[in-house]
Design an enzyme around this catalytic site. Structure first.
Site, PDB file in Angstrom:
ATOM      1  N   ARG A 220       9.051  -5.144  -1.537  1.00 50.90           N
ATOM      2  CA  ARG A 220      10.582  -5.324  -1.897  1.00 50.90           C
ATOM      3  C   ARG A 220      10.287  -6.370  -2.937  1.00 50.90           C
ATOM      4  O   ARG A 220       9.639  -7.361  -2.809  1.00 50.90           O
ATOM      5  CB  ARG A 220      11.526  -5.758  -0.927  1.00 50.90           C
TER       6      ARG A 220
ATOM      7  N   LEU B 225       1.257  -6.864   8.346  1.00 52.38           N
ATOM      8  CA  LEU B 225      -0.060  -5.714   8.782  1.00 52.38           C
ATOM      9  C   LEU B 225       0.840  -4.923   9.522  1.00 52.38           C
ATOM     10  O   LEU B 225       0.468  -4.607  10.741  1.00 52.38           O
ATOM     11  CB  LEU B 225      -1.221  -6.544   9.393  1.00 52.38           C
ATOM     12  N   GLY B 226       1.927  -4.347   9.037  1.00 59.08           N
ATOM     13  CA  GLY B 226       2.451  -3.223   9.800  1.00 59.08           C
ATOM     14  C   GLY B 226       1.906  -2.001   9.561  1.00 59.08           C
ATOM     15  O   GLY B 226       0.636  -1.971   8.861  1.00 59.08           O
TER      16      GLY B 226
ATOM     17  N   GLU C 277      15.536  -4.272  -9.778  1.00 56.33           N
ATOM     18  CA  GLU C 277      15.248  -3.227 -10.544  1.00 56.33           C
ATOM     19  C   GLU C 277      16.394  -2.095 -10.517  1.00 56.33           C
ATOM     20  O   GLU C 277      17.634  -2.060  -9.789  1.00 56.33           O
ATOM     21  CB  GLU C 277      14.108  -2.356  -9.644  1.00 56.33           C
TER      22      GLU C 277
ATOM     23  N   HIS D 186       8.566   1.321  -9.265  1.00 57.03           N
ATOM     24  CA  HIS D 186       9.200   1.869  -7.643  1.00 57.03           C
ATOM     25  C   HIS D 186       8.589   3.051  -7.347  1.00 57.03           C
ATOM     26  O   HIS D 186       9.714   4.090  -7.018  1.00 57.03           O
ATOM     27  CB  HIS D 186      10.447   1.285  -7.597  1.00 57.03           C
TER      28      HIS D 186
END
Length: 324
Positions: free
Chosen positions: A232, A152-153, A261, A279
């Site tokens: 990520r 929860l940033g 990726e 992405h």
């Protein structure tokens, strides 16, 4: 031409290249490998790097004794060896906040697209199946469900705020409780996954979060659950996720990031219960322009000897460039 030199690593849009070229003597390469192959004399005098989507290993820093600032393009900075930079007195900056809303928008869009199978529904129309086979099969409701945010940033908070508008019950995983409007805090990802319908991963990358969402959490989410990842690829145990999707132990996944990726695991392409994205969470013209501008502001602050705008590694005050 200015004598302030800037090493630029990565592929940038023309507006960023034009702006950097106007302010600095710019040396541009497409990769960190190409940067390492530059003439020794150039590497030894460059003080500032602007990097986009490439790694900055300690070996490259060691070849640049004058390097004092690495301006990273993106909120994540796991592509840079932060301890090595800090030990060498090199400041690292990133581009937070300007992309949080954009990433949150895509996370919610991916969740809806996967739950309602929007891609398959469009194909149902374009392939003539609507007229031939009848109505598209019933799918999962999104509003009113239980959402779990892993991390929860800045971005995780924006995602949660959006899901509140969908009348969802919000829970979250974080190392310590956050100030929230009554959302439930979990200190275990597995416990969180067992208590929600949707798990949205918004963690920072790096060793501390490697595989944090593992097999137990994916199975706890269950055959009706959906995991969304816009953080990520390393934050989820990818092999365990593929197996859970294949066996339907996990209901579905919507993924914008992957471990290898853009050369993603080919098994993803055989799965019917996964939505794949390249992405692109922050990839709008507006947000990418803001990211580039903030990156340049950090470089300009260094050369001006003023406080960096968005430093990553403390103590930020120690990394100013003397103007005397």
């Amino acid at each position: 031409m200015t004598t302030q030199e800037l090493l630029v690593i990565g592929t940038y849009p023309y507006w960023d290249m034009t702006a950097m070229n106007a302010e600095y003597t710019m040396h541009h390469v497409e990769s960190d490998v190409a940067a390492a192959a530059l003439p020794t004399a150039l590497l030894e005098r460059v003080e500032a790097i602007a990097v986009k989507f490439h790694t900055l290993p300690e070996s490259l820093m060691a070849a640049m004794p004058s390097l004092r600032v690495i301006a990273n393009y993106g909120v994540g900075f796991d592509n840079i060896d932060i301890p090595a930079a800090t030990a060498r007195g090199i400041a690292v900056t990133n581009t937070p906040d300007v992309l949080s809303d954009e990433v949150a928008d895509l996370a919610v869009g991916m969740l809806i697209a996967q739950a309602r199978r929007l891609v398959e529904a469009e194909a149902w129309v374009t392939e003539g199946r609507w007229s031939r086979d009848g109505a598209f099969p019933l799918q999962m409701r999104v509003w009113g469900k239980r959402a779990g945010i892993v991390g929860l940033g800045r971005i995780g908070r924006e995602i949660a705020d959006r899901l509140v508008a969908f009348k969802m019950d919000i829970s979250y995983y974080a190392r310590t409780p956050k100030e929230t409007p009554g959302w439930r805090h979990y200190d275990s990802v597995d416990a969180l996954a067992a208590d929600v319908d949707f798990l949205i991963v918004a963690l920072a990358g790096g060793p501390e979060t490697q595989g944090l969402v593992g097999e137990a959490a994916l199975h706890a989410l269950g055959p009706e659950g959906i995991v969304v990842n816009i953080s990520r690829g390393s934050t989820i145990d990818e092999a365990a996720m593929i197996e859970a999707l294949r066996t339907k132990a996990l209901g579905g996944a919507a993924l914008d990031v992957f471990e290898n990726e853009p050369n993603i695991d080919p098994r993803f392409l055989t799965l019917e219960n996964v939505l794949l994205q390249p992405h692109q969470a922050s990839a709008t013209r507006d947000t990418r322009a803001a990211m580039g501008a903030l990156q340049r502001e950090n470089v300009a602050a260094y050369f001006a000897g003023t406080s960096l705008k968005t430093p990553v590694n403390p103590p930020a005050e120690a990394f100013g460039r003397s103007t005397t």
